[in-house]
Motif scaffolding. Structure first.
Motif, mmCIF file in Angstrom:
data_model
loop_
_atom_site.group_PDB
_atom_site.id
_atom_site.type_symbol
_atom_site.label_atom_id
_atom_site.label_comp_id
_atom_site.label_asym_id
_atom_site.label_seq_id
_atom_site.Cartn_x
_atom_site.Cartn_y
_atom_site.Cartn_z
ATOM 1 N N GLU A 119 38.795 52.347 41.533
ATOM 2 C CA GLU A 119 37.751 51.601 40.841
ATOM 3 C C GLU A 119 36.450 52.406 40.880
ATOM 4 O O GLU A 119 36.103 53.002 41.893
ATOM 5 C CB GLU A 119 37.546 50.251 41.518
ATOM 6 C CG GLU A 119 36.642 49.329 40.768
ATOM 7 C CD GLU A 119 36.625 47.933 41.347
ATOM 8 O OE1 GLU A 119 35.636 47.228 41.088
ATOM 9 O OE2 GLU A 119 37.577 47.547 42.036
ATOM 10 N N VAL A 139 32.460 53.130 41.009
ATOM 11 C CA VAL A 139 31.314 52.506 41.660
ATOM 12 C C VAL A 139 30.052 53.238 41.207
ATOM 13 O O VAL A 139 29.994 54.464 41.276
ATOM 14 C CB VAL A 139 31.435 52.611 43.198
ATOM 15 C CG1 VAL A 139 30.208 52.054 43.878
ATOM 16 C CG2 VAL A 139 32.681 51.923 43.691
ATOM 17 N N PRO A 172 28.494 44.231 37.593
ATOM 18 C CA PRO A 172 29.269 43.812 38.776
ATOM 19 C C PRO A 172 30.478 42.935 38.454
ATOM 20 O O PRO A 172 31.379 42.806 39.268
ATOM 21 C CB PRO A 172 28.249 43.035 39.610
ATOM 22 C CG PRO A 172 27.230 42.574 38.625
ATOM 23 C CD PRO A 172 27.183 43.604 37.534
ATOM 24 N N SER A 218 35.482 45.435 36.251
ATOM 25 C CA SER A 218 36.069 46.506 37.049
ATOM 26 C C SER A 218 36.476 47.664 36.137
ATOM 27 O O SER A 218 37.280 47.486 35.228
ATOM 28 C CB SER A 218 37.295 45.954 37.790
ATOM 29 O OG SER A 218 38.024 46.978 38.381
ATOM 30 N N SER A 252 35.795 54.413 44.267
ATOM 31 C CA SER A 252 35.725 53.590 45.476
ATOM 32 C C SER A 252 36.949 53.877 46.345
ATOM 33 O O SER A 252 37.782 54.712 46.001
ATOM 34 C CB SER A 252 35.689 52.103 45.109
ATOM 35 O OG SER A 252 36.960 51.673 44.674
ATOM 36 N N TRP A 295 41.976 50.747 41.127
ATOM 37 C CA TRP A 295 41.606 49.964 39.960
ATOM 38 C C TRP A 295 42.892 49.308 39.480
ATOM 39 O O TRP A 295 43.891 49.973 39.229
ATOM 40 C CB TRP A 295 41.014 50.859 38.870
ATOM 41 C CG TRP A 295 40.766 50.121 37.603
ATOM 42 C CD1 TRP A 295 39.763 49.238 37.358
ATOM 43 C CD2 TRP A 295 41.536 50.181 36.406
ATOM 44 N NE1 TRP A 295 39.860 48.744 36.079
ATOM 45 C CE2 TRP A 295 40.951 49.309 35.475
ATOM 46 C CE3 TRP A 295 42.686 50.887 36.031
ATOM 47 C CZ2 TRP A 295 41.453 49.127 34.200
ATOM 48 C CZ3 TRP A 295 43.175 50.698 34.756
ATOM 49 C CH2 TRP A 295 42.573 49.835 33.851
#
Length: 118
Positions: A43, A45, A51, A54, A75, A79
């Motif tokens: 995912e 970031v 927010p 995704s 991240s 994902w």
């Protein structure tokens, strides 16, 4: 210049996103195997990403749908394209990329590594 133990590169195919790792202490050429969509991308970031959506962190520091934000990084989490909050455009791109992997190259032994000591 000849390669050294401290150099390494990652070559990524912009068409199918297959990665080839070259270099390092053992001058390894490794080609990771095919992974299903839910295990291929982390995912994304970044402060500028919404927010509630995704996004998949792709290659060249962009999401699969093409968003590029300063300081964007992957991240520590996968994902997951099937989640309700997954970006639809990232999901479409992931599906197209997944379809590009030849069926014959999806087995565990389809890609491998070659190494030699420098």
């Amino acid at each position: 210049m000849p390669p050294t133990a401290w150099e390494g590169e990652i070559w990524s195919c912009s068409w199918c996103h297959a990665a080839t790792h070259v270099g390092g202490e053992w001058f390894e050429i490794s080609r990771p195997p095919y992974l299903p969509m839910g295990m291929r991308w982390e995912e994304a970031v970044a402060d500028g990403l919404p927010p509630d959506v995704s996004h998949a962190f792709g290659i060249f520091d962009k999401t699969l749908c093409g968003i590029q934000e300063a300081g964007m990084s992957p991240s520590d989490y996968w994902w997951l394209p099937d989640r309700e909050d997954a970006c639809g455009a990232c999901r479409e791109a992931a599906s197209v990329i997944d379809d590009r992997w030849p069926r014959a190259m999806r087995g565990e032994d389809a890609r491998g590594s070659v190494a030699r000591r420098l």
